[in-house]
Design an enzyme around this catalytic site. Sequence first.
Site, mmCIF file in Angstrom:
data_model
loop_
_atom_site.group_PDB
_atom_site.id
_atom_site.type_symbol
_atom_site.label_atom_id
_atom_site.label_comp_id
_atom_site.label_asym_id
_atom_site.label_seq_id
_atom_site.Cartn_x
_atom_site.Cartn_y
_atom_site.Cartn_z
ATOM 1 N N GLY A 194 39.421 47.563 45.503
ATOM 2 C CA GLY A 194 38.476 46.849 44.657
ATOM 3 C C GLY A 194 39.034 45.525 44.207
ATOM 4 O O GLY A 194 40.241 45.379 44.009
ATOM 5 N N GLY A 248 41.471 40.421 38.829
ATOM 6 C CA GLY A 248 42.575 41.022 39.559
ATOM 7 C C GLY A 248 42.119 41.938 40.669
ATOM 8 O O GLY A 248 40.974 41.899 41.116
ATOM 9 N N LYS A 259 45.854 48.960 38.863
ATOM 10 C CA LYS A 259 45.180 47.697 38.559
ATOM 11 C C LYS A 259 46.215 46.610 38.308
ATOM 12 O O LYS A 259 47.042 46.709 37.404
ATOM 13 C CB LYS A 259 44.291 47.877 37.320
ATOM 14 C CG LYS A 259 43.541 46.623 36.878
ATOM 15 C CD LYS A 259 42.692 46.951 35.666
ATOM 16 C CE LYS A 259 41.969 45.725 35.153
ATOM 17 N NZ LYS A 259 41.133 46.042 33.972
ATOM 18 N N ASP A 265 31.950 47.311 24.988
ATOM 19 C CA ASP A 265 31.548 46.723 26.273
ATOM 20 C C ASP A 265 30.960 47.793 27.194
ATOM 21 O O ASP A 265 31.344 47.913 28.358
ATOM 22 C CB ASP A 265 32.738 46.041 26.939
ATOM 23 C CG ASP A 265 32.305 45.044 28.024
ATOM 24 O OD1 ASP A 265 31.118 44.653 28.021
ATOM 25 O OD2 ASP A 265 33.141 44.666 28.860
#
Length: 722
Positions: A415, A420, A436, A533
Site C-alpha cells: 500500500g 508513506g 508502515k 478522524d
Amino acid sequence: MVAQSLIALLFLLCLAQATSPISTALPGCRTACGNLTLPYPFGMEEDCYMPGFKMTCNDTFYDPPKLFMGSGNIEITQVTLDNVFMEGLVARDCYGELSTSSHVWTNIENTPYTLSYARNRFTAIGCDTLALLYRATLVDFTSGCISLCADDDSVANGTCAGSGCCQTTIPMGMKRFDALLGSVQNHTTTKSFSPCSFAFLIDQEQFEFSVPDFIRFRSRSTVPIVLDWAVGNQTCGDANKSGSIICGPNSGCVDSDNGPGYKCRCNQGYHGNPYLAVGCEDINECEDPTSNPCVSICTNTPGSYICSCTDATAGDGKRDGSGCRSATKTFPLVQVVLGCGSGFMFLLVISSLIYWGVKKRRLVQMREKLFEENGGVLLQQQIASREGAARTAKIFTAKQLAKATNNYSQDRVIGKGGNGTVYKGILPDNSVVAIKKSMVFDRSQVEQFINEVVVLSQVMHRNVVKILGCCLETQVPLLVYEYVPNGTLSDRLHGRRDYSSLSWQARLRIAVETAGVLAYLHSATARPIIHRDIKSTNILLDHNYTAKVSDFGASRVVPLGRAHLTTLVQGTLGYLDPEYFHAGVLTEKSDVYSFGVVLAELLTGKPPVSSQRSREEQLLAMHFISSMERGQLFEILERRVATEGDRAQLEEVAQLAERCLRLTGEERPSMKEVAEELERLRRFERHPWAQQSSDEGSGRLLGITGYPSDMDSIDNISTPID
C-alpha cells in the site's frame, strides 16, 4: 624523489581545481532569467534540463523578465539545489465586496515538486475569520484555523495564536491544496478595523504578522511558498540497484524527506553541482582566509586538508587543536619507528582501529539520538505506565524490520499513500505483519506518533486494528500492525470496479462493529477517547470482512471532569463536524457526525465529496439530508442496498444517520445510543419471521437478484495508510 614530485603535482592539480570557477549548468545552456540563475537539472532550453525541471523565462511581457514553472503560470522567484520558491495566491473575503476570491488553490501534481511541510504554514488573518485547508484531489486531509478578536487593541504583533492571526501545519507529501474562507458574522462587527479575511500558504521564515496586515493584505495578491524537489520516484537503494542513479563524482545520494525520489549531495570537503557529469569539486580549505583551519602549514588534499608544524615546532597545527608550540623534547624511538616501513604500518593499523571505533561509537550515538528525538524515552515511559500496554507494544530494531521486508523491497509493497508506504513483513516466527514507513517525520509530530502507539496499546477491542510495536532507531519511526488483507471500506464502496460489492447485511454488520468501537472509546475506557478522524478509509476489513478501526494518530484523550477539548481543527473534508470546525471545540459528538457520514456512504455507495453534484450537494452529508427532507431516500440508495434491504429497516437506518448529521452536537445521539439502535436493527434483519411479507409492501424493494456474495473469492488488496 619521485614520490615527492607526484605529491607536488597532485597539490598543483588540486589548487588549479579549487581556483577554477564552479560550473552549475550544462555547457552552452542559458542559465539566467533576469537576476535569477538556474542550476542543472533546471533549464530553459531543449536538452538543458532533466524531465520535469523545465522553466520558462518570459521576457516579452515582463521587464525585468519573470520565470515560470514549466510552461504554466506559477511564478518562480528563486531556484537552488535545495528548494524552489514560488508565488502563491491569497484567498480574500471582504465586507461589502460582491466579487471576492474566497477560494484559491495551488496544484503542482505531476511535477517533481512538493509543498514543503517544514517551511510552509497555512495562515489566516482577520478578526472574523474561518479558514479551511483541504487536499481536494485525494479528499483525505482537512485542516484549518479560526481567528477572532473584538478589536485591534487586543491583537499582539508577531503571534498567530488565534487572535487576529492563526496558523497550522500541512502534512508531508502535499502537492495540491485548496484554501477556502468564511466568516461568523460576515465582518459586520469588525468592519471598522478588520473588514477582510485572508488565507494563504506561506514560508514561515518570510512572514511575521502585525496588526497593519488587516489592511495591507487588501493590496497583496501573492505570498512566497517553498517547494521541495527530488529526482525520479526511486529511493537511493533502488536507483543504485537499477543503475539509474545520476549523482556525479564526489557526491552521494540522499532519499527525499518529502515524497518519492532522491537528491544528490556533494561529499564533505567538496562543492559544486552534484548533478553534472564532472561532479563536485574539491574545496581548498587552505585558500579561505576567513576559515583557514591551520595555524602554520596547510596542505590541501582531495576532500580534506592536512595541518602541520615547522621543524622547530610541535603539535597538530590545527586552530581547534593543540596548534604549534616550540619543540623542547626529542623522541629518538618514535623517530626511528616513523622512519621505517614498519612504523608506517603500525600507524596505519592504529589509525584504522581508531577510525572504526569512532565510527561505531558515532553510529550508536546516532541511534540513541534518533531514539530520543522520535520520542523513544517518553514512549517507553508512557507504555510502562499503562497496565497491559507493555505486553502489546514491542520495540523492534531496524535490523529486524529490514530483514522482515527483504530490505523494504518493492515486491513487498502492499500500500502507498501521501505520507508513506506499507510493506508486508514476515517475522522470524513466520507471522505476517504490516510495516508502515513514513516518507518523512516532522519532529513536531512526535506527540502524535506517541499518541497512536500509546492509545492503541491500551485499547483492547476486537474491532480495533492491533499495533504490535514500533522502531525508533531509524531516521523516520516505523509502526508495525497486524496484517489486514482486504483493504478498506472505502475500497469496497468506491474502489476498483473488479471489487465485489458488499451485501446490505455485510454493510449493516460493519456499521454495528464500527459504532461499537466508538461507543467503547467514548464510554468504556478509563478516560474517554475521541477518535477525531473516523472515515471509510480508516475502517479496514480482515479476511472475514470484519471491521477494524485504524489510525489513532489524531485521537485525543479527554481529561477527567471535562466534556470537550479546544484544539486546532483537524479532520477530513466531507467528514468534518461543522460545529467543531466553526468553534474549534472537539467533543464526542464530533465522532458521531463523522460516523453519520459513514452510514450515509454505506446506504448510498457515494463518496463523501463529489464534484459531480451541484455545489450545494457536493458534500454527501448535505446531499443526504436534503434528499431525506424531500422524501427521496430511495432515489439515492445504492441499487444493491435497495434490492436487499427491508424498507422499514432502511428507513430507520437512514433516520439514524440523519440524526447523527445534525448541525448541533446536542441534537445528535451518543455513540452508545447509535450502537444500541444499530444492533437492534441488525437483530431485526436476523429474524425474517419478524418482518412483514413482501406482499405487504415492506419487503425487498426492487426484486433484483444475482449480486455476488460479499464472501466471493477476490484478490487481497493492500493495507492502506494515510
